[in-house]
Design a protein around this motif. Structure first.
Motif, PDB file in Angstrom:
ATOM      1  N   THR A  34       0.823  -1.194   0.036  1.00 51.73           N
ATOM      2  CA  THR A  34       0.160   0.140  -0.051  1.00 51.73           C
ATOM      3  C   THR A  34       0.808   1.174  -0.110  1.00 51.73           C
ATOM      4  OG1 THR A  34      -1.784  -1.237   1.237  1.00 51.73           O
ATOM      5  CG2 THR A  34      -1.878   1.412   1.158  1.00 51.73           C
ATOM      6  N   VAL A  35       2.003   1.231   0.800  1.00 48.61           N
ATOM      7  CA  VAL A  35       2.802   2.342   0.726  1.00 48.61           C
ATOM      8  C   VAL A  35       3.595   2.541  -0.415  1.00 48.61           C
ATOM      9  CG1 VAL A  35       4.917   3.306   2.021  1.00 48.61           C
ATOM     10  CG2 VAL A  35       3.119   2.445   3.337  1.00 48.61           C
ATOM     11  N   GLU A  36       3.744   1.838  -1.363  1.00 46.93           N
ATOM     12  CA  GLU A  36       4.420   1.592  -2.597  1.00 46.93           C
ATOM     13  C   GLU A  36       3.442   2.350  -3.630  1.00 46.93           C
ATOM     14  OE1 GLU A  36       5.866  -2.185  -3.717  1.00 46.93           O
ATOM     15  OE2 GLU A  36       7.292  -2.309  -1.996  1.00 46.93           O
ATOM     16  N   ASP A  37       1.925   1.733  -3.435  1.00 48.03           N
ATOM     17  CA  ASP A  37       1.261   2.166  -4.486  1.00 48.03           C
ATOM     18  C   ASP A  37       0.420   3.470  -4.136  1.00 48.03           C
ATOM     19  OD1 ASP A  37       2.004  -0.305  -5.646  1.00 48.03           O
ATOM     20  OD2 ASP A  37       0.198  -1.202  -4.900  1.00 48.03           O
ATOM     21  N   ASN A  38       0.511   4.024  -3.001  1.00 42.54           N
ATOM     22  CA  ASN A  38      -0.548   5.115  -2.466  1.00 42.54           C
ATOM     23  C   ASN A  38       0.327   5.970  -1.610  1.00 42.54           C
ATOM     24  OD1 ASN A  38      -2.467   6.612  -1.334  1.00 42.54           O
ATOM     25  ND2 ASN A  38      -3.814   4.825  -1.422  1.00 42.54           N
ATOM     26  N   LYS A  39       0.375   7.348  -2.086  1.00 41.79           N
ATOM     27  CA  LYS A  39       0.991   8.349  -1.397  1.00 41.79           C
ATOM     28  C   LYS A  39       0.273   8.469   0.178  1.00 41.79           C
ATOM     29  CE  LYS A  39       3.080  10.804  -5.405  1.00 41.79           C
ATOM     30  NZ  LYS A  39       2.930  11.729  -6.066  1.00 41.79           N
ATOM     31  N   THR A  40      -0.748   8.425   0.113  1.00 40.71           N
ATOM     32  CA  THR A  40      -1.541   8.654   1.335  1.00 40.71           C
ATOM     33  C   THR A  40      -2.212   7.533   1.835  1.00 40.71           C
ATOM     34  OG1 THR A  40      -3.263   9.990   0.108  1.00 40.71           O
ATOM     35  CG2 THR A  40      -1.512  11.291   1.045  1.00 40.71           C
ATOM     36  N   PRO A  41      -1.860   6.363   2.221  1.00 41.64           N
ATOM     37  CA  PRO A  41      -2.696   5.259   2.479  1.00 41.64           C
ATOM     38  C   PRO A  41      -3.555   5.324   3.784  1.00 41.64           C
ATOM     39  CG  PRO A  41      -0.284   5.026   3.131  1.00 41.64           C
ATOM     40  CD  PRO A  41      -0.503   5.950   2.186  1.00 41.64           C
ATOM     41  N   LEU A  42      -4.522   4.844   3.850  1.00 41.58           N
ATOM     42  CA  LEU A  42      -5.726   4.747   4.901  1.00 41.58           C
ATOM     43  C   LEU A  42      -6.025   3.526   5.469  1.00 41.58           C
ATOM     44  CD1 LEU A  42      -7.847   6.702   6.776  1.00 41.58           C
ATOM     45  CD2 LEU A  42      -9.354   6.373   4.410  1.00 41.58           C
ATOM     46  N   PHE A  43      -5.839   3.345   6.756  1.00 40.80           N
ATOM     47  CA  PHE A  43      -6.122   1.953   7.282  1.00 40.80           C
ATOM     48  C   PHE A  43      -7.052   2.241   8.354  1.00 40.80           C
ATOM     49  CE2 PHE A  43      -1.818   1.066   5.392  1.00 40.80           C
ATOM     50  CZ  PHE A  43      -2.040  -0.160   4.833  1.00 40.80           C
ATOM     51  N   LEU A  44      -7.764   1.153   8.810  1.00 40.70           N
ATOM     52  CA  LEU A  44      -8.656   1.076   9.934  1.00 40.70           C
ATOM     53  C   LEU A  44      -8.540   0.112  10.596  1.00 40.70           C
ATOM     54  CD1 LEU A  44     -11.382   2.300  10.859  1.00 40.70           C
ATOM     55  CD2 LEU A  44     -12.606   1.000   9.326  1.00 40.70           C
ATOM     56  N   LEU A  45      -8.257   0.231  11.952  1.00 43.77           N
ATOM     57  CA  LEU A  45      -8.167  -0.899  12.923  1.00 43.77           C
ATOM     58  C   LEU A  45      -9.317  -0.726  13.808  1.00 43.77           C
ATOM     59  CD1 LEU A  45      -5.342   1.028  12.609  1.00 43.77           C
ATOM     60  CD2 LEU A  45      -4.380  -0.716  14.237  1.00 43.77           C
ATOM     61  N   LEU A  46      -9.780  -1.950  14.211  1.00 44.62           N
ATOM     62  CA  LEU A  46     -11.049  -2.252  15.043  1.00 44.62           C
ATOM     63  C   LEU A  46     -10.654  -2.861  16.247  1.00 44.62           C
ATOM     64  CD1 LEU A  46     -13.325  -3.288  12.048  1.00 44.62           C
ATOM     65  CD2 LEU A  46     -12.872  -0.954  12.918  1.00 44.62           C
ATOM     66  N   ASP A  47     -10.791  -2.228  17.223  1.00 44.64           N
ATOM     67  CA  ASP A  47     -10.174  -2.910  18.642  1.00 44.64           C
ATOM     68  C   ASP A  47     -11.352  -3.447  19.347  1.00 44.64           C
ATOM     69  OD1 ASP A  47      -9.030  -3.218  20.944  1.00 44.64           O
ATOM     70  OD2 ASP A  47      -8.732  -1.288  21.692  1.00 44.64           O
ATOM     71  N   ALA A  76      -3.963   6.017   9.827  1.00 44.22           N
ATOM     72  CA  ALA A  76      -4.738   4.788  10.490  1.00 44.22           C
ATOM     73  C   ALA A  76      -5.833   5.238  11.637  1.00 44.22           C
ATOM     74  CB  ALA A  76      -3.850   3.624  10.923  1.00 44.22           C
ATOM     75  N   ILE A  77      -6.990   4.847  11.480  1.00 43.08           N
ATOM     76  CA  ILE A  77      -7.917   5.364  12.042  1.00 43.08           C
ATOM     77  C   ILE A  77      -8.502   4.161  13.162  1.00 43.08           C
ATOM     78  CG2 ILE A  77     -10.307   6.128  12.829  1.00 43.08           C
ATOM     79  CD1 ILE A  77     -10.272   7.451   9.753  1.00 43.08           C
ATOM     80  N   VAL A  78      -8.334   4.298  14.695  1.00 42.22           N
ATOM     81  CA  VAL A  78      -8.638   3.391  15.455  1.00 42.22           C
ATOM     82  C   VAL A  78      -9.954   3.632  16.129  1.00 42.22           C
ATOM     83  CG1 VAL A  78      -7.852   2.062  17.581  1.00 42.22           C
ATOM     84  CG2 VAL A  78      -6.153   3.266  16.056  1.00 42.22           C
ATOM     85  N   MET A  79     -10.762   2.462  15.971  1.00 47.06           N
ATOM     86  CA  MET A  79     -12.152   2.473  16.583  1.00 47.06           C
ATOM     87  C   MET A  79     -12.227   1.586  17.612  1.00 47.06           C
ATOM     88  SD  MET A  79     -13.344   5.010  14.626  1.00 47.06           S
ATOM     89  CE  MET A  79     -15.328   4.826  15.577  1.00 47.06           C
ATOM     90  N   GLY A  80     -12.777   1.982  18.738  1.00 49.22           N
ATOM     91  CA  GLY A  80     -12.947   0.979  19.930  1.00 49.22           C
ATOM     92  C   GLY A  80     -14.180   0.034  19.846  1.00 49.22           C
ATOM     93  N   SER A  81     -14.102  -0.734  20.810  1.00 52.92           N
ATOM     94  CA  SER A  81     -15.233  -1.743  20.981  1.00 52.92           C
ATOM     95  C   SER A  81     -16.377  -0.946  21.261  1.00 52.92           C
ATOM     96  CB  SER A  81     -14.962  -2.936  21.990  1.00 52.92           C
ATOM     97  OG  SER A  81     -15.049  -2.349  23.344  1.00 52.92           O
ATOM     98  N   GLU A  82     -17.902  -1.616  21.283  1.00 56.62           N
ATOM     99  CA  GLU A  82     -19.006  -1.007  21.544  1.00 56.62           C
ATOM    100  C   GLU A  82     -19.237  -0.703  22.999  1.00 56.62           C
ATOM    101  OE1 GLU A  82     -19.685  -4.092  17.841  1.00 56.62           O
ATOM    102  OE2 GLU A  82     -18.759  -4.031  19.992  1.00 56.62           O
ATOM    103  N   HIS A  83     -18.636  -1.389  23.873  1.00 55.72           N
ATOM    104  CA  HIS A  83     -18.949  -1.216  25.300  1.00 55.72           C
ATOM    105  C   HIS A  83     -18.127  -0.227  25.830  1.00 55.72           C
ATOM    106  CE1 HIS A  83     -22.113  -3.963  24.894  1.00 55.72           C
ATOM    107  NE2 HIS A  83     -21.124  -4.978  24.572  1.00 55.72           N
ATOM    108  N   ARG A  84     -16.706  -0.514  25.536  1.00 52.93           N
ATOM    109  CA  ARG A  84     -15.618   0.226  26.235  1.00 52.93           C
ATOM    110  C   ARG A  84     -14.752   1.191  25.604  1.00 52.93           C
ATOM    111  NH1 ARG A  84     -11.216  -1.902  24.667  1.00 52.93           N
ATOM    112  NH2 ARG A  84     -10.930  -4.063  24.139  1.00 52.93           N
ATOM    113  N   GLY A  85     -14.944   1.360  24.400  1.00 53.93           N
ATOM    114  CA  GLY A  85     -13.999   2.045  23.544  1.00 53.93           C
ATOM    115  C   GLY A  85     -12.531   1.521  23.042  1.00 53.93           C
ATOM    116  N   VAL A  86     -11.942   2.339  22.790  1.00 54.06           N
ATOM    117  CA  VAL A  86     -10.558   2.050  22.522  1.00 54.06           C
ATOM    118  C   VAL A  86      -9.764   1.579  23.882  1.00 54.06           C
ATOM    119  CG1 VAL A  86      -8.197   2.928  21.694  1.00 54.06           C
ATOM    120  CG2 VAL A  86     -10.225   3.680  20.556  1.00 54.06           C
ATOM    121  N   ASN A  87      -9.003   0.647  23.913  1.00 53.90           N
ATOM    122  CA  ASN A  87      -8.499   0.096  24.834  1.00 53.90           C
ATOM    123  C   ASN A  87      -7.317   1.109  25.228  1.00 53.90           C
ATOM    124  OD1 ASN A  87      -6.122  -1.453  26.373  1.00 53.90           O
ATOM    125  ND2 ASN A  87      -7.408  -3.167  26.320  1.00 53.90           N
TER     126      ASN A  87
END
Length: 249
Positions: A91-104, A195-206
């Motif tokens: 992704t870094v090779e192909d895209n100057k501004t990569p966007l990732f999503l982390l689901l905690d 990269a955007i980090v989203m937390g769980s439904e009950h406690r949010g991001v650890n």
């Protein structure tokens, strides 16, 4: 033996599936199950960090449609997972501004499916989930995603912190969605690898994850209810990214 819902049943069949490299979403074991073959399976489950639940025999009967499950049923993943390090490099090779999503550890399959759908619509290059505590990619997830689960690369890691280390080592900034900050999502610069980090439904991001991220941001709430559904909040973050990246300079 495998049925039409991608469940496999029988201790030996599950052992063989794990040893052959099949990706299992979850293993259901009958409460109180014992024996040499069970302990062999239990060892493999722990070694491969597969999510497991101890359940009554009635649930196993339903999952296997009353076939001879021997006290064990497993769900096989319906998609192929990507290697995170390889995905980041490509992704870094192909895209100057990569966007990732982390689901905690988002655990609701409907939320998960909705997030995958929004991620595909907003150009997310990859979704990262944790092996334990996360919703499976099952038929309901795929249905809710409107098929987007087959289009967006999904990676599984032992812990979200492992992914953060890799992303930050690749000079990708990380932002966590959390109410524990005074900074607004509208103050974050999304015109950079992020990269955007989203937390769980009950406690949010650890809390341990919050300590590692580069930025923390929240959404303004003007009503009396103190939080949004996680899939809705994720959509707001992703579309702020779209707005900033598509606005005329």
């Amino acid at each position: 033996m495998q049925n039409e819902t991608t469940n496999i049943f029988g201790i030996r069949a599950i052992i063989e599936a794990i040893e052959s490299g099949s990706t299992l979403n979850k293993v259901y074991l009958q409460k109180g199950l014992r024996g040499d073959l069970f302990f062999e399976l239990d060892k493999l489950i722990k070694k491969n960090k597969i999510s497991v639940s101890q359940v009554p025999v009635e649930k196993l009967d339903r999952l296997s449609k009353n076939s001879n499950h021997q006290g064990a049923v497993a769900q096989i993943s319906q998609i192929d997972f990507y290697d995170l390090e390889e995905l980041i490099e490509k992704t870094v090779e192909d895209n100057k501004t990569p966007l990732f999503l982390l689901l905690d550890q988002i655990s609701d399959v409907r939320n998960f499916g909705a997030i995958i759908r929004t991620a595909e619509c907003t150009g997310v290059n990859g979704i990262i989930i944790q092996k334990s505590g996360s919703a499976p990619v099952n038929a309901e997830t795929i249905k809710t995603s409107a098929g987007a689960a087959f289009k967006v690369p999904i990676c599984r890691v032992d812990h979200i912190k492992d992914a953060l280390y890799l992303l930050q080592a690749s000079e990708i900034k990380t932002v966590a969605a959390t109410e524990k900050t005074e900074d607004s999502v509208f103050d974050i610069n999304f015109n950079q690898p992020i990269a955007i980090v989203m937390g769980s439904e009950h406690r949010g991001v650890n809390p341990s994850v919050l300590k590692m991220v580069d930025y923390k941001a929240k959404l303004p709430l003007l009503g009396e209810i103190g939080s949004l559904n996680v899939s809705v909040a994720c959509g707001a973050f992703l579309y702020e990214n779209v707005r900033q990246r598509t606005i005329k300079q």
